[in-house]
Each structure stands twice: as C-alpha cells, then as structure tokens.
Scaffold this motif. Structure first.
Motif, PDB file in Angstrom:
ATOM      1  N   SER A  50       0.831  -1.215   0.000  1.00  0.00           N
ATOM      2  CA  SER A  50       0.000   0.000   0.000  1.00  0.00           C
ATOM      3  C   SER A  50       0.856   1.251   0.000  1.00  0.00           C
ATOM      4  O   SER A  50       0.510   2.248  -0.655  1.00  0.00           O
ATOM      5  CB  SER A  50      -0.924   0.003   1.220  1.00  0.00           C
ATOM      6  N   ASP A 171      -5.958  -1.148  -5.026  1.00  0.00           N
ATOM      7  CA  ASP A 171      -5.355  -1.757  -3.836  1.00  0.00           C
ATOM      8  C   ASP A 171      -6.294  -2.816  -3.266  1.00  0.00           C
ATOM      9  O   ASP A 171      -7.274  -2.497  -2.624  1.00  0.00           O
ATOM     10  CB  ASP A 171      -5.065  -0.676  -2.793  1.00  0.00           C
ATOM     11  N   GLU A 172      -5.994  -4.061  -3.556  1.00  0.00           N
ATOM     12  CA  GLU A 172      -6.822  -5.188  -3.130  1.00  0.00           C
ATOM     13  C   GLU A 172      -8.314  -4.959  -3.401  1.00  0.00           C
ATOM     14  O   GLU A 172      -9.128  -5.003  -2.490  1.00  0.00           O
ATOM     15  CB  GLU A 172      -6.577  -5.480  -1.638  1.00  0.00           C
TER      16      GLU A 172
HETATM   17 MG   LIG Z   1      -2.230  -2.801   2.178  1.00  0.00          MG
END
Ligand SMILES: [Mg+2]
Ligand SMILES: Nc1ncnc2c1ncn2[C@@H]1O[C@H](COP(=O)(O)OP(=O)(O)O)[C@@H](O)[C@H]1O
Lengths: 236, 424
Positions: A50, A171-172
């Motif tokens: 991240s 992000d995911e």
């Molecule tokens: Mg993360």
C-alpha cells in the motif's frame, strides 16, 4: 508499447516515529511500467504494497529517489499540483470501495470530473456512459448504502476511469468481496485493459488473480524480490 | 468553487440528520430570534411614542419652573426633593405675556393651563367622568383642540371668569339625548371642592391620547375626558396664582431647536437670582431623542445578550463541524485521492457551516417576527418589520458560519490523505 508510464528510481520511504526508531518501509525500489501494461503487485501483509501504491498515486512523497509519472517528474511539485496529477492521471480503486456517502452512483462518478472542471452536461454524459460500461446503468441513482459490495466496487471503477487517467491503481479491490463477486470485478479489470488498453497496477493477496496479469511483481520487506511475466489467465 | 454542488451536498447532509442539525442551529436560532424580536418590538414602541408625540405637537416648546439642580443644598433641604413652590418662585401672567410679545415674530400662540382636578358631570342617572383643565384661549390652537361645535374659550371668558366649559363629544353623548344641541346647556360637575355649574360653549372631538391600551379595562362610557374651563376660574380654587409652566406654538416649525435654546436662555435669565429654582425649556424632539436613546440603551443590552447567544451558538456549530470532520475523515481522504485540492475541501466545510448558520438564522428571523407579533399585539401596537435588520441578520449568520466554520474546515483541508484513508 514502449512509452513508460511509471519510472521509479531508488525510491526509499522511511517513517520516523521518534529517533532512533527509523522505520524503513520501502528500500531502494526501482520500477518501470509501460503504457498499456497490466501489472500486479503481491507480497505478505506489511511488506509495503500500500505504501508503494500511495507513492505511485502521488498521495505520498518518497523520502528519497526519483519518480516520473507519465513523463512528469513529481519531486518538485507543490500540493495543488499533486492534487491535479491525482485528479487527471490516476484512478484509485480501494479495497473498501470508498464511495462518498449520500452521493448516488452518478454523483460519485461525476466527482473527479467536477474537480477537473468538466462542465455539467459532459460530466453527466460521461458518468452515464461509464456506469453503463461497468454494468451499473440501471442503478445510477442508487445511494452507496443501497448497493452491494460488488456493485459499489463497479461504481468505484467507473469513478476511477472518469478523467481517463494514465493508470488505474487498485489496492486489493477484491479483498472485501466473496470469490464469485471478486471474479466479476476482476473480469471488469480485464475488460477495461483489453478494450481501452488502460495501464493497470493491481495490488492483490490472491496469487491466482495475480497470475492472470501480464506481469507479477513480488514485494518482500520493502524490496522487490521477484519480477516476472504472469502465467496467463487461469483456467476459464 | 463548486458552490452549487457544495450547497446541495450540505443540505442533503443536514436532511440526513435533522435532529442534530436542529440542535446545532439552536444557539443561532435563539440569538437571531431574540435580536429580531427585540428590535421589532423596540421599533414598534418608538414609532408609537413618536406618533403620540407628534399628536401632542412635536414642534411645541414647553417651558417650566424646576428646582435648581446645580444647587444641591436646596435640593436636599427637605429630604424628599419635592419642595413647595410659592408664587414668588412661579411665573406671573405678565412675565408670560412679555415672552410672547418679545418673541412675537416666532411665537404663534402660548398656552397656559392649570389642572383643577377631576370630577363627574351628573344629571340624574346620566354621568360623565371629566378631568378639569383651566386653560387660556391660546391653549386651543397650541394643543390642536378640534372644536366641532361652538367655540373654544375666549378672552372674555378669562377676563370675566365666566363659568363656561368646552367639553368632549363623548361627554355630550353620555349626558344628552341624541339630537340635543348641547350649546348653552348647563352641567353640574361634582369635584372635591363641591358642585360647580358650567355652561357649555363648545364641543371638541375626543381623540384617545397616549399609549393605546391606556383605557384598557374601562368601559367606553366611563372614559375620562378633559373639560376646559377658563384658567381664571381654575385659579380661584388653586393655592398659587402664578404658573409653573406654559407651552409655546411656533409660527415656523423648522427652527424649534434654536428657538428652544433662545427661550431657555431668556427664562434662565429671569431666574438668575432665585437660588432654589430655575426655568427650562424643552421640545418634544428632545424628549423623542431621549426616548430613542433609552431604547438604544436597551437595544445595546439586548444586543450584548444576543451576541453571547450567537457566540455560544457559533461554538456549537464549530463543535459539530469538528465532529463532522472526524466522522468524515475517510471521505476527505477519498476526495483528496480523487484530486480535490485542499482549498476545495476547505470550501466544502465552510459552505456547510454557513448553510447551517443561515438556515438557523432564517428560522431565527421567523421565530423572532412571530415573538414580536405576539408582543406587539399584547401592547396593542403596530408591528414594524425592518428589512435592513433582516438582511443584516442573514449576513451576520453567514459571518458566524464563516468564522466558526473556518477552523474545522482548515483542519479538514490539512488532513494527510494517507492518514485519512487509513482512518477507521
Ligand atoms: Mg495494504
Ligand atoms: N504512518 C506510518 N507510520 C509508521 N509505520 C507505518 C505507517 N504507515 C505504514 N506503516 C508501516 O509500513 C509497513 C507497510 O505497510 P503497508 O504498505 O500498508 O503494507 P501492505 O499494504 O503490504 O500490507 C507496515 O509495517 C506498517 O505498519
């Protein structure tokens, strides 16, 4: 396909939580991503994925190192310029969707265009077009709390594409979804990649999803430990 | 910057939590409401007073003998401050006539009068309450007595101390059958000094004077009206033969102030050698301005209270805005990630704060006007709604919104986007 969208050289990110405790989160990251590529970044939790994404998305500044985004060196930019770069060059998709509450799907998709100063009529037109593209054409006036997780993420993807950014940064994006809904969202990324040739950087925990992309970058303890082509789209 | 979108956003935010919005606005509502109510009632009272005074002759000059305030020894001699005036301290009729002659270019008429108490005109079961005033012929013109039948008092009535009276149409309708000509009729008036008989020589039109509502609770036929008799007749039963006051009507109304000063200088000169008393002059404008300045003082006191309410209200708004910033930390982070500049975020929260304050201000204005309408109705006056005050209130609400919204908005705009996005 030779133009480079991301050029990172020796990026370091440290956090100072009071001397002498200096946390080295990113250690000498060098990464180049070409236009139209679909790259996934994998790694254990806490490995710095991240943080790297925030760096790519110019939400954060590196402690040291050079970053050139779509030909623009970002080191000397002020905060307003960084805002404008995020607005026009980056499309964020978050794990937790992050739709703006009390703003319906249409308003959410309009928002980046509003910040970009696009006039109302064009905003509406483009937002409707994008919502239709992600399969949300029939729920444009729904509030975020009236949508399921998968639907929210599709609105979020439409929103990320609003200003036709240079990179779609996710992000995911399937992290909060069950596997079948996650599958649908993943298919949407493939569709955007194939139809628009959009450059996509996808952070994921899921190795199977990572293998579907062109290139898999593995992060470990703030360093790139592996960088190889994906093994192709898994069993269809 | 995106003003319309921000306003729509702020309103939809308020609508989603109406109770909280209302409680947030309460301080503003109370502050603005009380200002509007007080200002409106104050305006109504001032208007009423000035109307009343205009009716009494705003351009007349009143001259009266008063204790010499500069000389505290005499003022305190008898402890109470109410000293007995005797004839040597009062104005003689000759002195008054001299004033009138000396300033004959300016003075149109002079009224002298002597209260002769109150009484009851009676004829069998018929009656009318009167307050008896000894007056001179000039009184009719100075006080604008509206004589409708017969005449007002004349010099011959005064010189001959004739037992004649000018009465109100109300007295006539109380005492005589409809259609009767009251002129020349005799009435018996019962007073503390016994029963006196007067011949009616004139009837004037009664107008209710002073604050409306003064006659509250009194039946129409019991209302006390004034009966004018020759001042010389009134003086027969009076302790003093001289006068403590007289009233001047001017030929030209525009020089009231300057002339009041001249008259006062002249009158003071007459009392130069009197250690206990002096003579002063004033006009209704002076009095009006003193009423206005009293209202001003009250208004300042109320304004101070309202200002405190508004500051408390503003702090309430700031508090809720800070809560709102915290609650929406993630939203702020998302907006920044989508490309909102800090100034856009700041604007969004300032607009929200201003909207809260302006809506509160508008509710306050409506509440205040409602309160003022009720208060004014109670006082039997006319409601005056001052548009400037309303605009100032709205503007002031906006200022409060900007002032107290600025700090939370700045805080929101300065949030680090990464921290904000991580915020749970
Ligand atoms: Mg993360
Ligand atoms: N503001 C911060 N201060 C200190 N440490 C931080 C901060 N933000 C992130 N970290 C640390 O950086 C490391 C990497 O975090 P992150 O990039 O979120 O990892 P990932 O996304 O791969 O799980 C973690 O160990 C985290 O605790």
């Amino acid at each position: 396909m030779s133009r480079k969208i991301i050029e990172m050289h020796s990026i370091v990110k440290n956090y100072y939580i009071g001397t002498p405790n200096e946390l080295h989160i990113l250690k000498d990251i060098s990464l180049e991503v070409e236009e139209g590529d679909f790259v996934s970044i994998v790694g254990a939790s806490g490995s710095g994925k991240s943080t790297l994404m925030n760096m790519i998305g110019v939400l954060d500044r590196p402690t040291s190192g050079e970053y050139v985004l779509d030909g623009i060196p970002i080191r000397k930019m002020n905060d307003n310029q960084l805002s404008d770069v995020r607005n026009k060059k980056i499309g964020f998709v978050f794990q937790t969707f992050n739709l703006i509450p009390r703003n319906n799907a249409l308003k959410n998709v309009e928002l980046p265009m509003l910040y970009a100063g696009v006039e109302r009529k064009k905003r509406l037109e483009r937002a409707k077009e994008l919502l239709t593209l992600v399969g949300m054409g029939d729920r444009m006036d729904h509030q975020p709390n009236e949508l399921s997780g998968g639907q929210k993420q599709r609105v979020a993807i439409a929103r990320a594409l609003a200003n036709d950014p240079a990179i779609l940064l996710a992000d995911e994006p399937t992290g909060a979804l069950d596997s079948s809904t996650g599958r649908l969202v993943m298919d949407l990324f493939h569709k955007v990649h194939e139809q628009d040739g959009k450059t996509i950087v996808l952070i994921t925990h899921n190795p199977e999803l990572a293998e579907e992309t062109n290139r898999v970058v593995t992060l470990h303890d703030g360093m790139i430990v592996d960088d190889r082509p994906g093994s192709g789209k898994a069993a269809e | 910057m995106f003003l319309k979108e921000n306003i729509i956003l702020a309103i939809s935010g308020l609508r989603s939590n109406k109770m909280r919005a209302f409680l947030t606005m309460l301080g503003i509502i109370i502050g603005i409401g009380s200002v509007i109510a007080i200002v409106s009632i104050g305006d109504a009272v001032t208007n009423n007073v000035s109307d009343t005074m205009a009716g009494l002759g705003a351009n007349n000059i009143y001259v009266y003998v008063a204790p010499n305030e500069n000389d505290s020894i005499y003022g305190q001699m008898d402890g109470s401050g109410t000293q007995k005036m005797d004839d040597s301290d009062l104005l003689t009729i000759e002195q008054i006539e001299r004033v009138q002659k000396k300033f004959s270019n300016e003075i149109s008429d002079v009224a002298i009068y002597e209260s002769a108490g109150s009484g009851k005109a009676q004829d069998g079961h018929l009656y009318a309450n009167v307050s008896i005033y000894g007056a001179n012929p000039g009184f009719g013109s100075v006080q604008n007595v509206d004589v409708q039948r017969g005449r007002f008092l004349q010099d011959r009535d005064i010189n001959g101390s004739r037992r004649v009276a000018v009465v109100s149409d109300k007295l006539v309708s109380n005492m005589f059958e409809e259609g009767t000509d009251p002129l020349g009729k005799k009435i018996n008036v019962d007073t503390a000094d016994g029963v006196n008989t007067y011949t009616i020589v004139g009837v004037y039109k009664y107008v209710q004077q002073g604050m409306a509502g003064m006659g509250m609770g009194v039946a129409d036929k019991d209302i006390t009206t004034t009966m004018y008799i020759p001042v010389t007749v009134a003086k027969e039963t009076s302790e003093n033969q001289n006068y403590s006051t007289f009233e001047i009507k001017l030929k030209h109304v525009n020089d009231t102030h300057a002339f009041t000063d001249r008259i006062e200088a002249y009158m003071k000169h007459l009392y130069e050698n009197n250690p206990k008393y002096t003579c002063t002059a004033y006009n209704m404008e002076n009095m009006l301005s003193s009423v206005t300045s009293m209202m001003g003082t009250i208004s300042i006191a109320i304004a101070a209270i309202a200002a405190i309410a508004l500051i408390v209200g503003g702090i309430g708004v700031m508090n809720i805005m800070l809560v709102s910033v915290t609650e929406r930390t993630r939203e702020i982070g998302t907006r920044k990630a989508l490309g909102a500049r800090s100034s856009y975020i700041r604007m969004q929260f300032i607009v929200e704060s201003v909207i809260i304050c302006v809506i509160g201000g508008i509710i306050g204005i409506i509440t205040g006007i409602g309160l003022a309408a009720a208060g004014v109705a109670l006082l039997k006056m006319k409601l005056v709604i001052s548009l400037p005050v309303i605009f100032i209130s709205v503007g002031f609400s906006m200022l409060i919104g900007i002032f107290f919204g600025y700090y939370p908005a700045k805080k929101a705009s300065q949030l680090d986007p990464i921290e904000a996005l991580r915020y749970e």
